[in-house]
Design an enzyme around this catalytic site. Structure first.
Site, mmCIF file in Angstrom:
data_model
loop_
_atom_site.group_PDB
_atom_site.id
_atom_site.type_symbol
_atom_site.label_atom_id
_atom_site.label_comp_id
_atom_site.label_asym_id
_atom_site.label_seq_id
_atom_site.Cartn_x
_atom_site.Cartn_y
_atom_site.Cartn_z
ATOM 1 N N HIS A 47 0.812 -1.222 0.000
ATOM 2 C CA HIS A 47 0.000 0.000 0.000
ATOM 3 C C HIS A 47 0.848 1.276 0.000
ATOM 4 O O HIS A 47 0.659 2.147 0.846
ATOM 5 C CB HIS A 47 -0.918 0.019 1.225
ATOM 6 C CG HIS A 47 -1.869 -1.126 1.297
ATOM 7 N ND1 HIS A 47 -2.439 -1.557 2.479
ATOM 8 C CD2 HIS A 47 -2.369 -1.935 0.327
ATOM 9 C CE1 HIS A 47 -3.239 -2.582 2.229
ATOM 10 N NE2 HIS A 47 -3.209 -2.839 0.933
ATOM 11 N N PRO A 48 1.792 1.418 -0.944
ATOM 12 C CA PRO A 48 2.611 2.638 -0.940
ATOM 13 C C PRO A 48 1.798 3.864 -1.370
ATOM 14 O O PRO A 48 0.996 3.786 -2.295
ATOM 15 C CB PRO A 48 3.709 2.325 -1.955
ATOM 16 C CG PRO A 48 3.063 1.387 -2.926
ATOM 17 C CD PRO A 48 2.134 0.536 -2.077
#
Length: 522
Positions: A463-464
């Site tokens: 989940h960058p």
């Protein structure tokens, strides 16, 4: 020589780019080009939900690695990203989570005008076709099918039962009134198959004559003329050409690649760019502020049937004919949201529970029956960065997340592991578990030992965000500061990572971006 001229040129046919291409091409008078480094999402493993780990390290994966992570003892972490139509929405676990009301209200309070929960909720609902129907929180009739999981694997159910036994509340809608509690996730699936943004948005739009998709095309940089974004330099079939944009260039290449493209175009931290001999167009903190969710999983052996035996002709027929059965499993079937300490009004821990072993960053082969669950740090205070490694466009960027480098994040992960161990001690789990699998801590471990284990064994939750954030790189309308004709629309614009899986918020941001671009803000 120019490949062609369009009104809008979008870079990246991923979670955001597919939405933008579909929405902008709704106007027949507008010409839209979508540039994608990968190709069509035709591989069977994309569409069979339980098969997505088979895509890891394949040609459909950018297969990135972090630089040595200081909070993880210098370990490099594996960072899969989808390289195909749909991007990472074509290889994710399909979990539909919007995040907390507190996320968006926090953005708005910090200056992201127009991004409060009340203002973004209509965009979530506009995309959505929720099989449970319409209510105050959910929409029907949108392109994106949101459905209850159809696998209902007993090993995932056991986690929910054990969590309730441990005193946690059941929650049947994490996108409703409250996130807190445990339950099964709703998924971006249609008829038991993956419903990526390629399936939901791009494929229906491909028939439009005003939408051109350039696949197997690598964007090199944004072309800036007279201070304005005029197009994108693209390499395709060994030839480099410029795709020109009369109105706007929109970067939707994701939280690792969008900042890289900006920096290669001369937009970024001036000292860093000068070091690579790149002429500075705008000095902006591009690539700074990287955030991600760091996850640890307890793995258990079991004598019960897990997903490793799912690939049978019978189950394939169940999937094909009825859209159900274990092959519809998204692996992370169940989970929940928790507080690491009293007094928090929004969760700071999220759990995922899988009816199979999930170890060694998802790359460890599951050769025996097992199940896994554990926490991630949901509201991290650690901040990382994406920087250039080379001025060559085909070189992966340098990525450092700085996972677990703050006391708050260390305390949160230890508290989360304690919650996991408490759930593991409940009857619904002990009835099924025949022992711990691999490197997994005992309930008697000290906080220091739990933290050491978390550093050793944890991984990204994929989940960058936040490397081109609203307020630092782009304004609340997603326009890059002082570069007319250039926007960013993907998870890199999030001021902070949302509390939950990031696919749904990325789709929302693209829906809102389409309206901002069309000048039709609702």
């Amino acid at each position: 020589m120019h490949m062609s001229t369009y009104d809008y040129v979008i870079v990246g046919a991923g979670a955001a780019g597919c939405v933008l291409a579909a929405r902008l091409s709704e106007d027949p008078d507008v010409r839209v080009a979508l540039i994608e480094a990968g190709g069509p999402d035709s591989a069977q493993e994309i569409h069979v939900p339980a098969a997505f780990p088979q895509l890891f390290k394949s040609d459909l994966d950018w297969d990135l690695d972090s630089d040595p992570e200081p909070g993880l003892g210098g370990r490099r972490t594996y960072l899969p990203r989808g390289r195909m139509f749909g991007g990472s929405s074509s290889m994710n676990a399909m979990i539909y989570i919007r995040g907390s009301r507190a996320d968006y209200d926090g953005w708005a309070a910090a200056g992201a005008t127009g991004w409060s929960y009340a203002e973004v909720l209509p965009y979530f609902k506009r995309s959505e076709d929720n099989e449970r129907g319409e209510d105050a929180f959910h929409g029907v009739g949108g392109p994106l099918t949101v459905s209850d999981g159809r696998s209902d694997h007993p090993l995932a159910t056991a986690f929910v039962q054990a969590a309730v036994e441990a005193g946690h509340k059941a929650n049947d809608d994490f996108n409703g009134e409250t996130q807190f509690g445990v339950g099964r996730y709703q998924l971006t699936q249609r008829g038991g198959m993956r419903c990526s943004t390629a399936v939901a948005f791009l494929h229906p739009a491909l028939e439009r004559p005003n939408l051109t998709v350039l696949s197997s095309a690598r964007a090199h940089r944004v072309v800036i003329e007279g201070g304005r974004a005029a197009g994108v330099e693209v390499e395709r079939g060994g030839t480099v050409d410029t795709v020109r944009a009369e109105r706007e260039v929109i970067l939707s290449a994701g939280a690792y690649e969008s900042p890289k493209l900006l920096m290669l175009s001369g937009i970024g931290p001036a000292a860093d760019l000068s070091a690579f001999g790149i002429d500075v167009v705008r000095d902006l903190p591009v690539g700074q502020g990287l955030q991600d969710h760091y996850m640890t999983l307890l793995n258990f052996r079991t004598a019960a049937e897990s997903l490793i035996s799912a690939a049978t002709p019978e189950n394939a027929a169940l999937l094909q004919d009825e859209g159900r059965g274990p092959l519809t499993s998204n692996i992370g079937e169940a989970g929940g949201f928790f507080r690491s300490r009293d007094g928090l009004d929004a969760p700071d821990l999220q759990f995922h529970a899988a009816p199979s072993l999930f170890h060694q960053e998802g790359l460890g082969a599951a050769t025996e029956h097992g199940f896994a669950f554990g926490p991630c740090v949901l509201a991290p205070t650690s901040r990382g960065a994406v920087t250039l490694r080379s001025p060559r466009p085909d070189v992966a960027p340098r990525i450092v997340h700085n996972y677990l480098t703050t006391a708050e994040d260390q305390d949160a992960i230890v508290a989360g592991i304690r919650i996991a161990l408490d759930i593991a001690a409940q009857r619904a789990v002990t009835d099924l578990a025949t022992g711990l699998y691999g490197d997994t801590p005992a309930a008697s471990a000290s906080d220091a030992d739990l933290l050491a284990w978390a550093r050793r064994s944890g991984q990204t939750l994929y989940h960058p965000t936040s490397t081109c954030a609203i307020g630092s790189v782009v304004d609340p309308e997603l326009r890059v500061y002082d570069v007319p004709g250039l926007r960013v629309a993907d998870a890199s614009v999030f001021p902070t990572v949302t509390r939950g899986n990031t696919n749904a918020p990325t789709i929302m941001a693209a829906e809102k971006a389409a309206d901002l671009i069309r000048g039709a803000v609702r």
